[in-house]
Scaffold this motif. Structure first.
Motif, PDB file in Angstrom:
ATOM      1  N   PHE A   7     -20.739  -4.543   8.311  1.00  0.00           N
ATOM      2  CA  PHE A   7     -19.461  -4.987   8.901  1.00  0.00           C
ATOM      3  C   PHE A   7     -19.031  -4.005   9.990  1.00  0.00           C
ATOM      4  O   PHE A   7     -18.602  -4.385  11.072  1.00  0.00           O
ATOM      5  N   LYS A  26       1.551   1.964  -3.613  1.00  0.00           N
ATOM      6  CA  LYS A  26       0.426   2.549  -4.340  1.00  0.00           C
ATOM      7  C   LYS A  26       0.305   4.044  -4.053  1.00  0.00           C
ATOM      8  O   LYS A  26       0.051   4.841  -4.960  1.00  0.00           O
ATOM      9  N   ARG A  40     -25.084   0.203  -3.706  1.00  0.00           N
ATOM     10  CA  ARG A  40     -25.866  -0.055  -2.495  1.00  0.00           C
ATOM     11  C   ARG A  40     -25.454  -1.361  -1.818  1.00  0.00           C
ATOM     12  O   ARG A  40     -25.492  -1.465  -0.606  1.00  0.00           O
ATOM     13  N   GLU A  41     -25.032  -2.326  -2.617  1.00  0.00           N
ATOM     14  CA  GLU A  41     -24.584  -3.584  -2.022  1.00  0.00           C
ATOM     15  C   GLU A  41     -23.271  -3.394  -1.265  1.00  0.00           C
ATOM     16  O   GLU A  41     -23.080  -3.920  -0.165  1.00  0.00           O
ATOM     17  N   GLU A  78     -16.510   8.310   2.899  1.00  0.00           N
ATOM     18  CA  GLU A  78     -15.413   7.570   2.266  1.00  0.00           C
ATOM     19  C   GLU A  78     -15.915   6.256   1.673  1.00  0.00           C
ATOM     20  O   GLU A  78     -15.510   5.865   0.575  1.00  0.00           O
ATOM     21  N   ARG A  92      -3.765   6.466   8.467  1.00  0.00           N
ATOM     22  CA  ARG A  92      -3.887   7.804   7.871  1.00  0.00           C
ATOM     23  C   ARG A  92      -2.732   8.656   8.360  1.00  0.00           C
ATOM     24  O   ARG A  92      -2.067   8.329   9.342  1.00  0.00           O
ATOM     25  N   PRO A 114      -9.151  10.897   1.238  1.00  0.00           N
ATOM     26  CA  PRO A 114      -8.466  10.282   0.102  1.00  0.00           C
ATOM     27  C   PRO A 114      -9.466   9.992  -1.025  1.00  0.00           C
ATOM     28  O   PRO A 114     -10.665   9.881  -0.785  1.00  0.00           O
ATOM     29  N   THR A 156       0.836  -1.215   0.000  1.00  0.00           N
ATOM     30  CA  THR A 156       0.000   0.000   0.000  1.00  0.00           C
ATOM     31  C   THR A 156       0.868   1.262   0.000  1.00  0.00           C
ATOM     32  O   THR A 156       0.462   2.272  -0.560  1.00  0.00           O
ATOM     33  N   VAL A 189     -11.514  -3.574   9.349  1.00  0.00           N
ATOM     34  CA  VAL A 189     -11.157  -2.723   8.214  1.00  0.00           C
ATOM     35  C   VAL A 189     -12.228  -1.647   8.010  1.00  0.00           C
ATOM     36  O   VAL A 189     -11.919  -0.470   7.821  1.00  0.00           O
ATOM     37  N   MET A 237      -8.427   4.753  -1.695  1.00  0.00           N
ATOM     38  CA  MET A 237      -8.954   3.893  -0.631  1.00  0.00           C
ATOM     39  C   MET A 237      -9.185   2.482  -1.158  1.00  0.00           C
ATOM     40  O   MET A 237      -8.895   1.482  -0.486  1.00  0.00           O
ATOM     41  N   HIS A 258      -7.603   0.959  -3.411  1.00  0.00           N
ATOM     42  CA  HIS A 258      -6.343   0.234  -3.603  1.00  0.00           C
ATOM     43  C   HIS A 258      -5.920  -0.521  -2.338  1.00  0.00           C
ATOM     44  O   HIS A 258      -5.172  -1.495  -2.422  1.00  0.00           O
ATOM     45  N   THR A 259      -6.364  -0.067  -1.169  1.00  0.00           N
ATOM     46  CA  THR A 259      -5.998  -0.793   0.057  1.00  0.00           C
ATOM     47  C   THR A 259      -6.745  -2.129   0.156  1.00  0.00           C
ATOM     48  O   THR A 259      -6.399  -2.966   0.969  1.00  0.00           O
ATOM     49  N   GLY A 316      -9.549  16.467   4.166  1.00  0.00           N
ATOM     50  CA  GLY A 316      -8.506  15.546   3.734  1.00  0.00           C
ATOM     51  C   GLY A 316      -9.002  14.160   3.450  1.00  0.00           C
ATOM     52  O   GLY A 316      -8.533  13.203   4.050  1.00  0.00           O
ATOM     53  N   PRO A 338     -13.159   8.415  11.341  1.00  0.00           N
ATOM     54  CA  PRO A 338     -12.393   9.631  11.122  1.00  0.00           C
ATOM     55  C   PRO A 338     -13.228  10.722  10.435  1.00  0.00           C
ATOM     56  O   PRO A 338     -13.955  10.454   9.488  1.00  0.00           O
ATOM     57  N   VAL A 377      -3.793   7.145   2.149  1.00  0.00           N
ATOM     58  CA  VAL A 377      -4.388   6.139   3.043  1.00  0.00           C
ATOM     59  C   VAL A 377      -3.643   4.830   2.795  1.00  0.00           C
ATOM     60  O   VAL A 377      -3.340   4.489   1.647  1.00  0.00           O
ATOM     61  N   VAL A 432      -6.066   0.125   9.156  1.00  0.00           N
ATOM     62  CA  VAL A 432      -6.111   1.217   8.182  1.00  0.00           C
ATOM     63  C   VAL A 432      -5.298   2.354   8.788  1.00  0.00           C
ATOM     64  O   VAL A 432      -5.420   2.634   9.989  1.00  0.00           O
ATOM     65  N   ALA A 449     -22.984  -3.795   2.798  1.00  0.00           N
ATOM     66  CA  ALA A 449     -22.025  -4.754   3.352  1.00  0.00           C
ATOM     67  C   ALA A 449     -21.063  -4.056   4.312  1.00  0.00           C
ATOM     68  O   ALA A 449     -20.870  -4.496   5.449  1.00  0.00           O
ATOM     69  N   ARG A 506     -14.110  -0.189  10.012  1.00  0.00           N
ATOM     70  CA  ARG A 506     -14.081   0.882  11.013  1.00  0.00           C
ATOM     71  C   ARG A 506     -13.003   1.927  10.717  1.00  0.00           C
ATOM     72  O   ARG A 506     -12.921   2.941  11.395  1.00  0.00           O
ATOM     73  N   GLY A 507     -12.222   1.710   9.683  1.00  0.00           N
ATOM     74  CA  GLY A 507     -11.231   2.707   9.277  1.00  0.00           C
ATOM     75  C   GLY A 507     -11.764   3.730   8.299  1.00  0.00           C
ATOM     76  O   GLY A 507     -11.013   4.602   7.845  1.00  0.00           O
ATOM     77  N   PHE A 508     -13.071   3.633   7.943  1.00  0.00           N
ATOM     78  CA  PHE A 508     -13.600   4.516   6.903  1.00  0.00           C
ATOM     79  C   PHE A 508     -14.924   5.157   7.335  1.00  0.00           C
ATOM     80  O   PHE A 508     -15.765   4.507   7.958  1.00  0.00           O
ATOM     81  N   GLU A 524      -4.451  13.112  -0.598  1.00  0.00           N
ATOM     82  CA  GLU A 524      -4.491  12.621   0.787  1.00  0.00           C
ATOM     83  C   GLU A 524      -4.198  11.116   0.795  1.00  0.00           C
ATOM     84  O   GLU A 524      -4.866  10.339   0.112  1.00  0.00           O
ATOM     85  N   VAL A 563      -5.942   4.165  12.410  1.00  0.00           N
ATOM     86  CA  VAL A 563      -7.228   4.817  12.713  1.00  0.00           C
ATOM     87  C   VAL A 563      -8.374   3.828  12.867  1.00  0.00           C
ATOM     88  O   VAL A 563      -9.493   4.228  13.167  1.00  0.00           O
ATOM     89  N   SER A 564      -8.116   2.542  12.657  1.00  0.00           N
ATOM     90  CA  SER A 564      -9.242   1.611  12.601  1.00  0.00           C
ATOM     91  C   SER A 564      -9.518   0.923  13.933  1.00  0.00           C
ATOM     92  O   SER A 564     -10.461   0.151  14.046  1.00  0.00           O
TER      93      SER A 564
END
Lengths: 441, 267, 105
Positions: free
Chosen positions: C72, A356, C63-64, C93, A397, C30, A353, C85, C35, C37-38, C28, C23, A375, A395, C68, C87-89, A373, A406-407
């Motif tokens: 989660f 990327k 929507r799916e 986002e 930041r 991304p 990552t 994972v 995102m 790409h992670t 800021g 967050p 991530v 995750v 999901a 919970r990081g967004f 920004e 942050v997760s």
């Protein structure tokens, strides 16, 4: 060649090509040193973002041997061939150029690198993904020569991995397989403990009275609670008192000897030196006799990072966190294990990552845009046994100039159900495939 | 408040006190029986994924015997297992898959679900990585658990699944295959086994109403390309090869549309 | 009734806590692709994946994806690590990621 000679070699380069492409962004040249996870992913995602870029990877080896999952070779779950990854897809599918050669010179002012094969390459942006160097000499009595022939580390996969596998298979019945774990920071934080688990499981079938002993200069490790719970359930390992309070109801130590033991720093597990001839580890708690000895020494940034002058006093490479541009040289980016990345572990997924984010930052910068920004993520699966999967998931930041997790929660919950745990092991095997594809295919 | 999470279950989803060192995660020294189980677990581990070529289908006679010995299911118990064993995560709380990637199970014939779970557990169904996921997920289920799950899911109403845009001609072509079949290709109507409304039939013939386009298409292609061989009478292996890819897509849409309309769902 | 209410209140509290902890965005944030790409290490480059254990995300209706990830994140949907994972967004986002994957075919 020392660092001064190295830089001088670079300064002597002929300016043959007059650096084409410096001005025109469309044909800008990105050179990547190192074709591991970081370098390969960066090359692929640079080409995905802007196919017009000229991207060249300089790499010593014609194929890559992946370190993640390589402990499975010790127990016969995987063969050395299974670890081997081809660069063909990067070249044919994405148009990444390869120069199989060794970098011997670097001129950061003229923005050129030179190789042993007397090639000189000009770059607009240089990505360095040098991985780690094993600091064998940091342990008195140990050396690369000893590691290659008698006491393998197997932490960079290759002949040492195969040697360690042979030693395990030839170990006398009831023998002790000793793992000397490294101090932080090091590549693949759960790795030494996953290795210990897989070897313990293997011995249950092939050497039922054999033992695994981990000697550790630390008191904790990433995934320590979940991994030990797995050892407890699978191998009858007794969980230390300070970990017991978080364990689910019903977990009870038996007081009986188990085939796996973890000796922490506080219990004298720190290694002071080894005697290679007798396979003795001299720890703070006293001498330990091994039948097979696997020493995972302290680590620093890969040699190339030192040669290029990209490291600081810590032995790792300081970078500007948003883009991973080196704090030492402009237009040079250091990604992967070698970089100083705050909360990010030194893992393949981190390198992937980071690559990327850096690739996009380079594309943006070349196009005159400010880097976006960032991530990052990290998802590492590890096994406590073939059927027992655990993980770290993060995750990251940029917060206040530091890379921050942050997760929240990172690990498999201690009260996870058997189904979750089994599925984790299936995902671990699937991840080896999908992750390799995202980097190399 | 402390409560026992799932009282009365033989296959408890957690590690209750006293069973922590029991069969599931056996320490090496815990005795001969346990070692035997541990050996079995190892043989079925993620590493030891058998290859699909080694899988064989249950023959018609074995299928009959299997279904005849299926325990009577308890839907209430099945409802608990559906959640505690993570079935609900991919197949939906109400048996309706949250994404088109996984199969919906609501309204499925109990015999088919029971037989499928057995096929997964024994490695008879192992057409690719997703089947491997199921093989591992159902490892700890007893036959009673399977019957309970199957009964619970059969009682849930099938719900129409989202479909991609398609032409009236596509719908017509599918309709024809479903109602009339194609005698020139020796194809019986789909409805003759799967029911006029896709509600399923005898001998573990599955319901198709409300099946997700993804799961339906994947099943047909797996049969067609020989990866999946779990049809006891070899019907689907035959028919799937006589269908064009366009016809498979058309049938997928036809069956996805059947079933109860969900509020707020896309048409 | 009381027994049924308790988990519901719990779920609401969790949902509130998650909304609070995710967050803060706006400035800021991304890009959707950054995102996304992670996710690629498991779910394939640009969400494209063959038939392996993981879910391909390319072409997944927005929507799916949102349902999901939302489930989660709140813990409503059981997972191995997707809850961690997710919970990081933040909501915004996730929407940007959903748009990215929906446009990948």
């Amino acid at each position: 060649m020392n660092r001064r000679q190295f830089l001088q070699a670079g300064a002597g380069l002929a300016l043959a090509s007059a650096l084409p492409g410096r001005a025109a962004q469309a044909s800008a040249q990105v050179v990547i040193i190192g074709g591991g996870v970081g370098g390969a992913t960066a090359a692929k995602y640079l080409k995905l973002a802007n196919p017009a870029l000229k991207v060249t990877i300089i790499e010593t080896n014609r194929t890559y041997i992946r370190p993640y999952g390589s402990s499975e070779v010790l127990t016969g779950h995987a063969r050395m061939e299974d670890l081997t990854v081809s660069y063909d897809a990067l070249h044919h599918r994405y148009g990444v150029d390869f120069l199989f050669d060794t970098v011997t010179g670097f001129d950061p002012d003229k923005k050129q690198v030179r190789t042993a094969g007397r090639q000189s390459l000009a770059y607009d942006k240089l990505i360095v993904s040098p991985g780690i160097r094993l600091d064998y000499a940091a342990i008195p009595g140990y050396s690369q020569a000893i590691a290659d022939t008698r006491i393998p580390s197997g932490w960079i996969p290759g002949p040492q991995t195969a040697l360690l596998a042979r030693q395990l298979q030839a170990m006398k019945p009831g023998g002790t397989f000793v793992i000397v774990a490294p101090p932080t920071p090091y590549r693949c934080p759960p790795g030494p403990y996953e290795r210990a688990a897989l070897v313990t499981e293997w011995m249950r079938r092939h050497n039922p009275t054999g033992k695994v002993l981990i000697l550790d200069p630390k008191d904790n490790f990433v995934t320590d609670a979940t991994m030990q719970l797995g050892w407890h359930r699978l191998y009858g390992y007794d969980i230390p008192a300070d970990f017991m309070q978080d364990m689910p109801a019903g977990v009870q130590n038996t007081g009986r000897p188990a085939p796996i033991a973890w000796v922490r720093a506080k219990d004298g597990g720190t290694t002071r030196g080894i005697d290679a001839r007798s396979l003795t580890v001299h720890t703070e708690g006293g001498p330990v006799q091994a039948d097979v000895l696997n020493v995972i020494p302290p680590m620093r940034a890969g040699k190339l990072a030192f040669d290029l002058g990209l490291t600081n006093e810590t032995g790792w490479c300081p970078v500007e966190r948003r883009t991973f541009e080196s704090s030492v040289h402009a237009d040079v980016y250091v990604i992967g294990d070698a970089s100083i990345a705050d909360a990010m572990p030194k893992s393949g997924f981190s390198a992937n990552t980071q690559a990327k984010v850096t690739a996009q930052a380079i594309v943006d910068t070349l196009a005159g845009r400010a880097p976006a920004e960032p991530v990052w993520g990290n998802t590492c699966y590890a096994l406590a046994g073939s059927d027992y999967g655990l993980f770290v998931a993060d995750v990251f930041r940029l917060k206040g100039g530091k890379i921050t997790q942050v997760s929240g929660k990172r690990y498999l919950p201690l009260d996870a159900s058997p189904t979750q745990i089994r599925l984790g092991a299936v995902y671990q095997q699937a991840w080896l495939k999908t992750f390799t594809e995202d980097c190399f295919a | 408040m402390k409560s026992k999470p799932f009282p009365g279950l033989s296959t408890a989803p957690s590690f209750p006190r006293g069973r922590e060192s029991g069969l599931l995660w056996a320490p090496a020294h815990a005795g001969a029986t346990v070692l035997l189980v541990a050996g079995l677990l190892f043989a079925q581990s993620a590493f030891a994924m058998p290859t699909a070529s080694r899988t064989t289908s249950l023959g018609p006679a074995e299928l009959r015997a299997t279904l005849a010995s299926m325990p009577k299911g308890d839907a209430a118990r099945g409802a608990i297992l559906h959640r505690s064993h993570m079935c609900a995560s991919c197949h939906g709380d109400d048996g309706v898959a949250p994404t088109g990637n996984w199969a919906s199970l609501a309204g499925q014939k109990a015999a088919y679900t029971y037989k499928s779970l057995l096929d997964y557990q024994t490695g008879r169904r192992l057409e690719h990585g997703r089947a491997n996921l199921m093989r591992v997920a159902v490892q700890v289920l007893s036959r009673q658990d399977m019957a309970d799950l199957a009964t619970y899911l059969a009682d849930l109403p099938a719900v129409a699944a989202p479909v991609p845009e398609s032409s009236p001609q596509t719908a017509k072509a599918a309709e024809l295959l479903v109602r009339r079949g194609d005698p020139t290709r020796l194809m019986t109507p789909c409805a003759s086994c799967h029911g006029a409304r896709g509600q399923g039939g005898v001998n573990a013939t599955p319901a198709l109403a409300g099946q997700t386009v993804g799961a339906f298409t994947r099943a047909m292609l797996d049969y067609r390309e020989g990866r999946r061989v779990s049809d006891a009478h070899e019907g689907m292996r035959q028919f799937s090869r006589r269908l064009s890819l366009e016809e498979i897509d058309a049938l997928a849409i036809h069956y996805a549309r059947l079933g109860k309309r969900r509020e707020g769902a896309q048409p | 009734m009381g027994a049924l209410m308790k988990p519901m209140i719990g779920a609401v509290l969790i949902a509130v806590a998650v909304a609070w902890l995710t967050p803060a965005q706006a400035a800021g944030q991304p890009s959707g692709s950054a995102m996304a790409h992670t996710c690629a290490g498991c779910h394939g480059t640009q969400g494209r994946l063959g038939t392996v254990e993981f879910v391909p995300l390319a072409g997944l209706p927005e929507r799916e994806f949102l349902k999901a990830m939302g489930d989660f994140r709140s813990g409503k949907r059981a997972a191995t690590l997707m809850g961690h994972v997710a919970r990081g967004f933040s909501d915004d986002e996730l929407k940007a990621m959903a748009r990215y994957f929906a446009t990948m075919k």
